[in-house]
Design a protein around this motif. Sequence first.
Motif, PDB file in Angstrom:
ATOM      1  N   ASN A   2      37.741  40.507  42.526  1.00 36.72           N
ATOM      2  CA  ASN A   2      39.087  40.639  41.965  1.00 36.72           C
ATOM      3  C   ASN A   2      39.438  39.547  40.962  1.00 36.72           C
ATOM      4  O   ASN A   2      40.312  39.744  40.117  1.00 36.72           O
ATOM      5  N   SER A   3      38.775  38.402  41.050  1.00 38.69           N
ATOM      6  CA  SER A   3      39.202  37.237  40.265  1.00 38.69           C
ATOM      7  C   SER A   3      39.240  37.468  38.751  1.00 38.69           C
ATOM      8  O   SER A   3      40.170  36.988  38.093  1.00 38.69           O
ATOM      9  N   PRO A   4      38.282  38.192  38.119  1.00 43.20           N
ATOM     10  CA  PRO A   4      38.354  38.345  36.671  1.00 43.20           C
ATOM     11  C   PRO A   4      39.138  39.579  36.207  1.00 43.20           C
ATOM     12  O   PRO A   4      39.303  39.774  35.003  1.00 43.20           O
ATOM     13  N   ILE A   5      39.632  40.391  37.134  1.00 40.91           N
ATOM     14  CA  ILE A   5      40.284  41.644  36.767  1.00 40.91           C
ATOM     15  C   ILE A   5      41.751  41.404  36.441  1.00 40.91           C
ATOM     16  O   ILE A   5      42.467  40.721  37.183  1.00 40.91           O
ATOM     17  N   LYS A   6      42.212  41.984  35.340  1.00 45.74           N
ATOM     18  CA  LYS A   6      43.618  41.869  34.981  1.00 45.74           C
ATOM     19  C   LYS A   6      44.483  42.552  36.045  1.00 45.74           C
ATOM     20  O   LYS A   6      44.086  43.556  36.629  1.00 45.74           O
ATOM     21  N   LYS A   7      45.659  42.001  36.273  1.00 48.50           N
ATOM     22  CA  LYS A   7      46.553  42.564  37.281  1.00 48.50           C
ATOM     23  C   LYS A   7      46.866  44.027  36.988  1.00 48.50           C
ATOM     24  O   LYS A   7      47.015  44.840  37.907  1.00 48.50           O
ATOM     25  N   THR A   8      46.956  44.365  35.709  1.00 46.20           N
ATOM     26  CA  THR A   8      47.276  45.745  35.339  1.00 46.20           C
ATOM     27  C   THR A   8      46.132  46.711  35.630  1.00 46.20           C
ATOM     28  O   THR A   8      46.336  47.925  35.641  1.00 46.20           O
ATOM     29  N   ASP A   9      44.931  46.173  35.865  1.00 48.03           N
ATOM     30  CA  ASP A   9      43.766  47.022  36.121  1.00 48.03           C
ATOM     31  C   ASP A   9      43.355  47.054  37.591  1.00 48.03           C
ATOM     32  O   ASP A   9      42.417  47.762  37.956  1.00 48.03           O
ATOM     33  N   LEU A  10      44.037  46.262  38.429  1.00 47.00           N
ATOM     34  CA  LEU A  10      43.640  46.183  39.836  1.00 47.00           C
ATOM     35  C   LEU A  10      43.744  47.525  40.546  1.00 47.00           C
ATOM     36  O   LEU A  10      42.948  47.822  41.437  1.00 47.00           O
ATOM     37  N   ASP A  11      44.716  48.350  40.139  1.00 45.56           N
ATOM     38  CA  ASP A  11      44.876  49.628  40.816  1.00 45.56           C
ATOM     39  C   ASP A  11      43.740  50.591  40.501  1.00 45.56           C
ATOM     40  O   ASP A  11      43.524  51.563  41.235  1.00 45.56           O
ATOM     41  N   ARG A  12      42.973  50.314  39.435  1.00 45.49           N
ATOM     42  CA  ARG A  12      41.847  51.183  39.079  1.00 45.49           C
ATOM     43  C   ARG A  12      40.499  50.555  39.419  1.00 45.49           C
ATOM     44  O   ARG A  12      39.585  51.248  39.866  1.00 45.49           O
ATOM     45  N   TYR A  13      40.378  49.245  39.198  1.00 50.83           N
ATOM     46  CA  TYR A  13      39.076  48.596  39.322  1.00 50.83           C
ATOM     47  C   TYR A  13      39.018  47.515  40.390  1.00 50.83           C
ATOM     48  O   TYR A  13      37.962  46.920  40.609  1.00 50.83           O
ATOM     49  N   GLY A  14      40.129  47.224  41.054  1.00 49.45           N
ATOM     50  CA  GLY A  14      40.155  46.172  42.062  1.00 49.45           C
ATOM     51  C   GLY A  14      39.486  46.579  43.367  1.00 49.45           C
ATOM     52  O   GLY A  14      39.109  47.738  43.570  1.00 49.45           O
ATOM     53  N   TRP A  15      39.376  45.608  44.275  1.00 46.14           N
ATOM     54  CA  TRP A  15      38.718  45.829  45.563  1.00 46.14           C
ATOM     55  C   TRP A  15      39.384  46.956  46.345  1.00 46.14           C
ATOM     56  O   TRP A  15      38.704  47.834  46.879  1.00 46.14           O
ATOM     57  N   ASP A  16      40.705  46.964  46.409  1.00 43.97           N
ATOM     58  CA  ASP A  16      41.408  47.991  47.176  1.00 43.97           C
ATOM     59  C   ASP A  16      41.205  49.384  46.584  1.00 43.97           C
ATOM     60  O   ASP A  16      41.236  50.377  47.311  1.00 43.97           O
ATOM     61  N   ALA A  17      41.004  49.464  45.275  1.00 45.72           N
ATOM     62  CA  ALA A  17      40.799  50.765  44.630  1.00 45.72           C
ATOM     63  C   ALA A  17      39.414  51.333  44.928  1.00 45.72           C
ATOM     64  O   ALA A  17      39.199  52.540  44.818  1.00 45.72           O
ATOM     65  N   SER A  18      38.464  50.454  45.274  1.00 46.74           N
ATOM     66  CA  SER A  18      37.093  50.869  45.589  1.00 46.74           C
ATOM     67  C   SER A  18      36.505  51.811  44.544  1.00 46.74           C
ATOM     68  O   SER A  18      36.138  52.954  44.838  1.00 46.74           O
TER      69      SER A  18
END
Length: 214
Positions: free
Chosen positions: A182-198
């Motif tokens: 998650n550390s390098p992912i933009k906050k706006t992209d977490l819902d698509r590419y973050g850990w929780d989005a899998s």
Amino acid sequence: MPIKPILFNTEMVRAILDGRKTCTRRVIKLLENIDGIPVGKGGDSSNPLGFMYPGCIKRPQYQPGDILYVRETIWQKVWHYLDVDGETKGIFCHEYKYVATDEKPETGWNYSWVKHPSIHMPKEAARIWLKVTDVRVERLREITEDEAKAEGAIDNRGFIHSPENEYDHIHTAREHFAEIWNSPIKKTDLDRYGWDASPWVWVTEFERCEKPEL
């Protein structure tokens, strides 16, 4: 034999040098915003692994047999001189220091060191070479504890109170990997590419190898 660059941050470079990292996951950015699942062979010669998703077919960036050179953050030496008009100029030298393992070099009266982010590291400065041994596709959160360790993540539960422990909280390797991811992912992209989005990811396994003859 394809030779391709691959970027790693300083923490992951150290993990490779320590022999702890033998795998990397990279997100598959689908052509359509859909929640697809692998459905078998795609029948497309441009997609040798044969993974087909509803609405799109994606080719992995790295494939078994590829040779990769690691781009990492470096310092490069530059000599300064005065030209005929008295203007100070510089010549970059083929002398490098690596942020992952070297302290910041000292600057002399006639030279300095310029820092290059990993994306701008020249190929000639590469010191780490990898050979891709396997590529597969899976959901990010399917990663196991052992696979998280192969990503360079740390299980610090056994040495949390050790003076050598550099981490500020207890975590399994899998939990640590989630933080790394998650550390390098933009906050706006977490819902698509973050850990929780899998998201779907390419899982690329590799081993250290010698620099090939170029």
